[in-house]
Design a protein around this motif. Structure first.
Motif, PDB file in Angstrom:
ATOM      1  N   ALA A 182       0.834  -1.150  -0.129  1.00 47.92           N
ATOM      2  CA  ALA A 182      -0.090  -0.152   0.047  1.00 47.92           C
ATOM      3  C   ALA A 182       0.882   1.271  -0.113  1.00 47.92           C
ATOM      4  CB  ALA A 182      -0.717  -0.213   1.270  1.00 47.92           C
ATOM      5  N   TYR A 239       2.737   1.750  -3.175  1.00 47.72           N
ATOM      6  CA  TYR A 239       1.612   2.047  -4.363  1.00 47.72           C
ATOM      7  C   TYR A 239       1.612   3.658  -4.241  1.00 47.72           C
ATOM      8  CZ  TYR A 239      -2.776   2.275  -7.063  1.00 47.72           C
ATOM      9  OH  TYR A 239      -3.606   2.643  -7.836  1.00 47.72           O
ATOM     10  N   ASN A 277      -3.594   2.298 -13.677  1.00 47.21           N
ATOM     11  CA  ASN A 277      -4.396   1.395 -12.907  1.00 47.21           C
ATOM     12  C   ASN A 277      -5.372   2.196 -12.103  1.00 47.21           C
ATOM     13  OD1 ASN A 277      -4.512  -1.395 -11.437  1.00 47.21           O
ATOM     14  ND2 ASN A 277      -4.192   0.200  -9.709  1.00 47.21           N
ATOM     15  N   ARG A 278      -4.968   3.380 -11.487  1.00 46.53           N
ATOM     16  CA  ARG A 278      -5.655   4.021 -10.672  1.00 46.53           C
ATOM     17  C   ARG A 278      -6.902   4.730 -11.611  1.00 46.53           C
ATOM     18  NH1 ARG A 278      -7.096   3.855  -5.271  1.00 46.53           N
ATOM     19  NH2 ARG A 278      -8.457   5.711  -5.064  1.00 46.53           N
ATOM     20  N   GLY A 298      -8.593  -4.768  -1.524  1.00 46.64           N
ATOM     21  CA  GLY A 298      -7.243  -4.158  -1.573  1.00 46.64           C
ATOM     22  C   GLY A 298      -7.675  -2.698  -1.727  1.00 46.64           C
ATOM     23  N   SER A 299      -8.109  -1.832  -0.833  1.00 41.08           N
ATOM     24  CA  SER A 299      -8.703  -0.388  -1.129  1.00 41.08           C
ATOM     25  C   SER A 299      -7.204   0.385  -1.296  1.00 41.08           C
ATOM     26  CB  SER A 299      -9.368  -0.105   0.133  1.00 41.08           C
ATOM     27  OG  SER A 299      -8.237   0.024   1.345  1.00 41.08           O
ATOM     28  N   GLY A 300      -5.937   0.107  -0.778  1.00 38.78           N
ATOM     29  CA  GLY A 300      -4.947   0.778  -0.621  1.00 38.78           C
ATOM     30  C   GLY A 300      -5.007   1.896   0.026  1.00 38.78           C
ATOM     31  N   ASP A 348      -8.700  -4.460   3.263  1.00 42.90           N
ATOM     32  CA  ASP A 348      -7.350  -4.337   2.961  1.00 42.90           C
ATOM     33  C   ASP A 348      -6.655  -4.941   4.363  1.00 42.90           C
ATOM     34  OD1 ASP A 348      -5.677  -2.315   1.081  1.00 42.90           O
ATOM     35  OD2 ASP A 348      -4.503  -3.078   2.567  1.00 42.90           O
ATOM     36  N   ASN A 349      -5.322  -5.523   4.293  1.00 41.68           N
ATOM     37  CA  ASN A 349      -4.683  -5.877   5.544  1.00 41.68           C
ATOM     38  C   ASN A 349      -3.467  -5.153   5.882  1.00 41.68           C
ATOM     39  OD1 ASN A 349      -2.905  -6.702   3.573  1.00 41.68           O
ATOM     40  ND2 ASN A 349      -2.682  -8.844   4.031  1.00 41.68           N
ATOM     41  N   ASP A 350      -3.265  -4.061   5.134  1.00 41.89           N
ATOM     42  CA  ASP A 350      -1.997  -3.277   5.488  1.00 41.89           C
ATOM     43  C   ASP A 350      -2.384  -2.386   6.707  1.00 41.89           C
ATOM     44  OD1 ASP A 350       0.775  -2.011   3.976  1.00 41.89           O
ATOM     45  OD2 ASP A 350      -0.336  -0.761   5.427  1.00 41.89           O
ATOM     46  N   ALA A 364      -8.780  -7.806   6.290  1.00 42.37           N
ATOM     47  CA  ALA A 364      -8.867  -9.302   6.089  1.00 42.37           C
ATOM     48  C   ALA A 364      -8.175  -9.596   4.883  1.00 42.37           C
ATOM     49  CB  ALA A 364     -10.378  -9.697   5.803  1.00 42.37           C
ATOM     50  N   ASP A 365      -7.935 -10.899   4.631  1.00 39.00           N
ATOM     51  CA  ASP A 365      -6.803 -11.168   3.448  1.00 39.00           C
ATOM     52  C   ASP A 365      -7.755 -11.458   2.239  1.00 39.00           C
ATOM     53  OD1 ASP A 365      -5.180 -12.568   1.891  1.00 39.00           O
ATOM     54  OD2 ASP A 365      -4.508 -14.105   3.420  1.00 39.00           O
ATOM     55  N   ILE A 366      -7.531 -10.518   1.482  1.00 38.39           N
ATOM     56  CA  ILE A 366      -8.402 -10.595   0.090  1.00 38.39           C
ATOM     57  C   ILE A 366      -8.220 -11.809  -0.826  1.00 38.39           C
ATOM     58  CG2 ILE A 366      -8.937  -8.261   0.039  1.00 38.39           C
ATOM     59  CD1 ILE A 366      -6.364  -7.966  -2.050  1.00 38.39           C
ATOM     60  N   PHE A 367      -6.805 -12.744  -0.423  1.00 33.52           N
ATOM     61  CA  PHE A 367      -6.841 -13.892  -1.108  1.00 33.52           C
ATOM     62  C   PHE A 367      -7.356 -14.761  -0.808  1.00 33.52           C
ATOM     63  CE2 PHE A 367      -2.936 -10.955  -2.408  1.00 33.52           C
ATOM     64  CZ  PHE A 367      -3.629 -10.365  -3.301  1.00 33.52           C
ATOM     65  N   VAL A 413      -8.561  -4.769  -8.121  1.00 33.20           N
ATOM     66  CA  VAL A 413      -7.731  -3.667  -8.878  1.00 33.20           C
ATOM     67  C   VAL A 413      -6.508  -3.410  -8.295  1.00 33.20           C
ATOM     68  CG1 VAL A 413      -7.751  -1.429 -10.205  1.00 33.20           C
ATOM     69  CG2 VAL A 413      -9.962  -2.713  -9.519  1.00 33.20           C
ATOM     70  N   GLY A 414      -5.318  -4.010  -9.114  1.00 39.18           N
ATOM     71  CA  GLY A 414      -4.017  -3.771  -8.718  1.00 39.18           C
ATOM     72  C   GLY A 414      -3.575  -4.781  -7.535  1.00 39.18           C
TER      73      GLY A 414
HETATM   74  N1  SAM Z   1      -7.032  -1.247  -5.538  1.00 38.58           N
HETATM   75  C1  SAM Z   1      -6.527   0.007  -5.422  1.00 38.58           C
HETATM   76  C2  SAM Z   1      -5.896   0.716  -6.456  1.00 38.58           C
HETATM   77  O1  SAM Z   1      -6.134   0.080  -7.614  1.00 38.58           O
HETATM   78  O2  SAM Z   1      -5.794   1.971  -6.625  1.00 38.58           O
HETATM   79  C3  SAM Z   1      -5.234  -0.385  -4.592  1.00 38.58           C
HETATM   80  C4  SAM Z   1      -4.013  -1.093  -5.344  1.00 38.58           C
HETATM   81  S1  SAM Z   1      -2.795  -1.339  -4.117  1.00 38.58           S
HETATM   82  C5  SAM Z   1      -1.328  -1.627  -5.435  1.00 38.58           C
HETATM   83  C6  SAM Z   1      -2.807  -3.086  -3.604  1.00 38.58           C
HETATM   84  C7  SAM Z   1      -3.823  -3.039  -2.281  1.00 38.58           C
HETATM   85  O3  SAM Z   1      -3.834  -4.343  -2.005  1.00 38.58           O
HETATM   86  C8  SAM Z   1      -2.680  -2.546  -1.164  1.00 38.58           C
HETATM   87  O4  SAM Z   1      -3.337  -1.674  -0.415  1.00 38.58           O
HETATM   88  C9  SAM Z   1      -2.444  -3.665  -0.205  1.00 38.58           C
HETATM   89  O5  SAM Z   1      -2.471  -3.486   1.103  1.00 38.58           O
HETATM   90  C10 SAM Z   1      -3.603  -4.623  -0.679  1.00 38.58           C
HETATM   91  N2  SAM Z   1      -3.249  -6.084  -0.370  1.00 38.58           N
HETATM   92  C11 SAM Z   1      -2.434  -6.739  -1.051  1.00 38.58           C
HETATM   93  N3  SAM Z   1      -2.333  -8.087  -0.630  1.00 38.58           N
HETATM   94  C12 SAM Z   1      -3.506  -8.238   0.288  1.00 38.58           C
HETATM   95  C13 SAM Z   1      -4.132  -9.352   1.114  1.00 38.58           C
HETATM   96  N4  SAM Z   1      -3.658 -10.429   1.005  1.00 38.58           N
HETATM   97  N5  SAM Z   1      -5.126  -9.064   1.865  1.00 38.58           N
HETATM   98  C14 SAM Z   1      -5.809  -7.639   1.773  1.00 38.58           C
HETATM   99  N6  SAM Z   1      -5.227  -6.555   1.270  1.00 38.58           N
HETATM  100  C15 SAM Z   1      -4.231  -6.992   0.374  1.00 38.58           C
END
Ligand code: SAM
Length: 279
Positions: free
Chosen positions: A24, A27, A61-62, A85-87, A111-113, A135-138, A164-165
């Motif tokens: 995060a 990015y 991407n954004r 993965g809000s960022g 997001d998990n950051d 939480a873990d999005i994967f 996204v990303g």
């Molecule tokens: N979606 C936004 C965008 O496209 O502008 C942010 C993209 S950013 C590159 C990726 C985001 O995914 C980061 O905020 C990161 O913390 C989050 N992320 C990565 N792995 C993750 C996981 N396992 N669980 C939750 N969030 C995760």
């Protein structure tokens, strides 16, 4: 957070390992934000050595994210958005774009950051229609059973799922296509998936070499992830979906805002995205 090692201003106490780069924050550095540490900026500088215009990868991407949300909020009946993965909050977050067009739109960010958690959360949860869950999005099952997600997203009604990303940061054992299949199976008919991903064109030696150099820099950086996958691998993440015109294309080519006068940077060939609809 402007100085290396200083905590975010509105932080709740949380452990942040400043020796490790975070996805995060890196990015955020790519987007020219201030919520990053020295270790994050080093990743950005490293990728820039492989591709001087690397920042455009993040901007493509954004801007794709913003245009797709605008499309969904104005051209479809979708009023619930699950943004995986809000960022860190930046200009034009999903809820701002969606709620400008449809004030009733509900958004749940995941997001998990720890930094997103500590200070982004407050900024993202701006109103009663916008919520955040760590939480873990994967792990689709975890997200689909998450209490915050279920309190605000009705899985009996069409929704938009955003990845996204994110999936280029998945370097685990599972096939990313399988992860998406599990999400897609849980979506009701009429739902949409928005997904963008780092891209290795394979059929073009020049851009494949560029993608490989960036992949190398991301992977061997203190952040440790940034996988440039092939078209076939990325298409497998949309299984069972009908792609909205123009299909899977470079992010910058997905309904650009106007005519293009400038030559797009080379890195624009290395990030693609699409919007899929579940029939
Ligand atoms: N979606 C936004 C965008 O496209 O502008 C942010 C993209 S950013 C590159 C990726 C985001 O995914 C980061 O905020 C990161 O913390 C989050 N992320 C990565 N792995 C993750 C996981 N396992 N669980 C939750 N969030 C995760």
């Amino acid at each position: 957070m402007t100085e290396a090692g200083s905590p975010p201003e509105s932080a709740t106490p949380v452990h942040i390992d400043t020796s490790k780069a975070s996805i995060a924050r890196v990015y955020d550095a790519f987007l020219g934000g201030k919520d990053n540490y020295e270790v994050d900026r080093q990743v950005f500088e490293g990728v820039k050595q492989a591709a001087p215009e690397a920042a455009d990868l993040a901007w493509d991407n954004r801007e794709f994210l913003i245009r797709t949300i605008r499309f969904l909020a104005s051209q479809t009946d979708i009023s619930q958005f699950l943004d995986c993965g809000s960022g860190l909050p930046t200009a034009e977050n999903t809820h701002q774009v969606a709620q400008r067009l449809n004030p009733e739109a509900r958004v749940v960010y995941v997001d998990n950051d720890p930094v997103v958690l500590a200070h982004g959360r407050a900024l993202l949860e701006e109103n009663e229609k916008t919520h955040f869950s760590p939480a873990d999005i994967f792990q689709p099952r975890t997200i689909l059973e998450d209490p915050v997600v279920n309190a605000h997203i009705d899985f009996s009604q069409p929704l938009a799922l955003l990845q996204v990303g994110t999936l280029h940061h998945y370097v685990g054992e599972r096939d990313p296509g399988d992860i998406m299949r599990e999400y897609i199976e849980a979506l009701p008919s009429g739902s949409f998936v928005v997904l963008s991903h780092f891209y290795d064109p394979r059929d073009d030696d020049y851009y494949t070499a560029l993608a490989n150099r960036m992949d190398e820099r991301f992977t061997h950086s203190p952040m440790g992830s940034g996988k440039f996958r092939t078209e076939q691998q990325i298409r497998s993440m949309f299984s069972g979906l009908e792609l909205v015109d123009p299909g899977l294309v470079r992010c910058c080519d997905w309904w650009p805002d106007g005519p293009r006068y400038k030559q797009e940077p080379e890195v624009s060939n290395c990030i693609v995205g699409a919007v899929g609809r579940k029939p």
